[in-house]
Motif scaffolding. Structure first.
Motif, PDB file in Angstrom:
ATOM      1  N   ILE A 101      25.448  22.644 -40.158  1.00  0.00           N
ATOM      2  CA  ILE A 101      25.692  22.089 -38.830  1.00  0.00           C
ATOM      3  C   ILE A 101      26.837  22.830 -38.137  1.00  0.00           C
ATOM      4  O   ILE A 101      26.741  23.195 -36.957  1.00  0.00           O
ATOM      5  N   THR A 102      27.929  23.082 -38.860  1.00  0.00           N
ATOM      6  CA  THR A 102      29.088  23.723 -38.238  1.00  0.00           C
ATOM      7  C   THR A 102      28.920  25.238 -38.116  1.00  0.00           C
ATOM      8  O   THR A 102      29.330  25.847 -37.132  1.00  0.00           O
ATOM      9  N   GLY A 103      28.306  25.851 -39.138  1.00  0.00           N
ATOM     10  CA  GLY A 103      28.219  27.301 -39.159  1.00  0.00           C
ATOM     11  C   GLY A 103      27.011  27.881 -38.444  1.00  0.00           C
ATOM     12  O   GLY A 103      27.029  29.036 -38.020  1.00  0.00           O
ATOM     13  N   ALA A 165      38.184  13.570 -43.735  1.00  0.00           N
ATOM     14  CA  ALA A 165      39.526  13.763 -43.174  1.00  0.00           C
ATOM     15  C   ALA A 165      39.503  13.560 -41.662  1.00  0.00           C
ATOM     16  O   ALA A 165      40.403  12.923 -41.088  1.00  0.00           O
ATOM     17  N   ALA A 166      38.475  14.091 -40.996  1.00  0.00           N
ATOM     18  CA  ALA A 166      38.336  13.907 -39.549  1.00  0.00           C
ATOM     19  C   ALA A 166      38.095  12.438 -39.210  1.00  0.00           C
ATOM     20  O   ALA A 166      38.632  11.924 -38.211  1.00  0.00           O
ATOM     21  N   MET A 167      37.310  11.763 -40.035  1.00  0.00           N
ATOM     22  CA  MET A 167      37.041  10.345 -39.808  1.00  0.00           C
ATOM     23  C   MET A 167      38.308   9.509 -39.990  1.00  0.00           C
ATOM     24  O   MET A 167      38.539   8.553 -39.244  1.00  0.00           O
ATOM     25  N   ILE A 168      39.125   9.870 -40.988  1.00  0.00           N
ATOM     26  CA  ILE A 168      40.395   9.165 -41.204  1.00  0.00           C
ATOM     27  C   ILE A 168      41.285   9.319 -39.976  1.00  0.00           C
ATOM     28  O   ILE A 168      41.876   8.344 -39.480  1.00  0.00           O
ATOM     29  N   ALA A 169      41.393  10.557 -39.486  1.00  0.00           N
ATOM     30  CA  ALA A 169      42.225  10.797 -38.303  1.00  0.00           C
ATOM     31  C   ALA A 169      41.754   9.933 -37.134  1.00  0.00           C
ATOM     32  O   ALA A 169      42.558   9.253 -36.482  1.00  0.00           O
ATOM     33  N   PHE A 306      20.682  14.967 -42.252  1.00  0.00           N
ATOM     34  CA  PHE A 306      21.120  16.017 -41.336  1.00  0.00           C
ATOM     35  C   PHE A 306      21.438  15.421 -39.964  1.00  0.00           C
ATOM     36  O   PHE A 306      22.483  15.708 -39.374  1.00  0.00           O
ATOM     37  N   ALA A 307      20.546  14.572 -39.475  1.00  0.00           N
ATOM     38  CA  ALA A 307      20.752  13.939 -38.166  1.00  0.00           C
ATOM     39  C   ALA A 307      21.961  13.004 -38.191  1.00  0.00           C
ATOM     40  O   ALA A 307      22.774  12.981 -37.251  1.00  0.00           O
ATOM     41  N   SER A 308      22.108  12.242 -39.283  1.00  0.00           N
ATOM     42  CA  SER A 308      23.219  11.303 -39.402  1.00  0.00           C
ATOM     43  C   SER A 308      24.561  12.028 -39.477  1.00  0.00           C
ATOM     44  O   SER A 308      25.528  11.631 -38.813  1.00  0.00           O
ATOM     45  N   MET A 313      29.747  13.893 -37.282  1.00  0.00           N
ATOM     46  CA  MET A 313      30.646  14.999 -37.008  1.00  0.00           C
ATOM     47  C   MET A 313      30.933  15.127 -35.516  1.00  0.00           C
ATOM     48  O   MET A 313      32.058  15.431 -35.113  1.00  0.00           O
ATOM     49  N   ALA A 314      29.929  14.867 -34.684  1.00  0.00           N
ATOM     50  CA  ALA A 314      30.137  14.898 -33.238  1.00  0.00           C
ATOM     51  C   ALA A 314      31.099  13.782 -32.814  1.00  0.00           C
ATOM     52  O   ALA A 314      32.023  13.999 -32.017  1.00  0.00           O
TER      53      ALA A 314
END
Length: 319
Positions: A101-103, A165-169, A306-308, A313-314
């Motif tokens: 997804i990111t790359g 980590a992003a979700m925690i932030a 993948f969709a979830s 991430m978005a």
């Protein structure tokens, strides 16, 4: 028919999976592990290879570690080198989806053949034992004060620990785009970084850090499960007031272009293997949870994941 002609015909039928089970020979497998040694995929691939031999599903297994880009480099090599090979397997999991997804690499999972999901596992966050921070609340306090000063170490960008980590932030009111995440190419590198005090917080599947937590070389401060892991006295993020839950899972794909019969033969071999004591012992030893899902059901699961993950991430500002 001459004897050599008969033997060639027999071998062709066996390779295609057209012979009854008792007449099929075990496979000489080639296992692509799209990560460096000493990480979760490496442990899964080697445990699976050993169990397949112990279960009589494989005569031999060779391993090829090719780390980088959350498995995308190994995936590309697997696609290019294994077309139509019924003896080729590749270990993969949720981390690879995040990396894709990111790359956005040119080669995706649509090029290979889904076989089975094997295990699930949750992530644990740890601190170096001599860190001035002692709890996840200490980490959150520092994160709110100066997001860039908290160096999160873990697997490739898009890994479940990166997403966590992003979700925690986000959950504690910090812009996820400001987190300082250091990606490593394998669990061995991430472990060394934590032990050496080169990161503020380390994240990985629990099994990868378990021995260091047990021996006091790392301080575990939170797991990403909904409830505490069985036999593990580490608080969940949720019970610490951080509304984050995310799981990891690992599975196996076959080569591009194999036949339906060859795919079935590989799934049958994996099904036999996961019931064998050798695999069960590996599950217990590593603290993995069984999560068997095979064939088209596994393919549909991967599509949904993948969709979830993309949505998560978005929402967390990662894409």
């Amino acid at each position: 028919m001459r004897r050599d002609g008969f033997l060639k015909s027999l071998a062709a039928l066996a390779a295609a999976g057209a012979l009854p089970a008792p007449a099929q020979t075990a496979l000489a497998l080639k296992m692509m592990i799209p990560a460096n040694p000493a990480g979760g995929w490496d442990a899964t691939g080697r445990a699976l290879g050993k169990a397949m031999q112990d279960a009589g599903a494989a005569t031999s297994v060779s391993y090829d570690n090719k780390g980088g880009a959350a498995g995308a480099i190994g995936l590309a090599q697997f696609v290019n080198a294994s077309k139509g090979d019924p003896n080729a397997l590749m270990v993969m999991g949720a981390v690879m989806l995040g990396g894709l997804i990111t790359g956005k690499p040119p080669v995706g999972l649509d090029k290979v053949t889904p076989l089975a999901r094997l295990t699930s596992e949750y992530n644990v966050f740890v601190l170096p034992v001599d860190s001035p921070l002692k709890t996840m609340q200490d980490v959150v306090g520092q994160l709110r004060k100066d997001p860039g000063s908290v160096k999160w170490g873990g697997g490739s960008r898009g890994s479940t620990e990166h997403i966590a980590a992003a979700m925690i932030a986000r959950a504690v009111g910090v812009d996820p785009a400001k987190i300082n995440y250091v990606a490593f190419r394998g669990g061995g590198e991430a472990t060394a970084a934590v032990l050496g005090g080169n990161v503020t917080v380390g994240g990985s599947g629990y099994s990868e850090f378990a021995e260091y937590i047990a021996t006091g070389k790392m301080r575990a401060v939170g797991v990403t499960s909904d409830v505490r892991l069985k036999g593990v006295n580490v608080p969940t993020l949720k019970e610490q007031g951080i509304d984050v839950e995310i799981g990891n899972w690992r599975g196996v794909y076959g080569a591009p272009g194999i036949t339906a019969a060859q795919r079935k033969a590989l799934i049958d071999a994996l099904s036999r293997t996961v019931k064998h004591k050798s695999w069960q012992d590996a599950m217990d030893r590593n603290g993995w949870t069984p999560a068997w899902l095979a064939g088209d059901e596994f393919a549909h699961f991967v599509d949904a994941q993948f969709a979830s993950l993309r949505a998560t991430m978005a929402k967390s500002g990662m894409i």
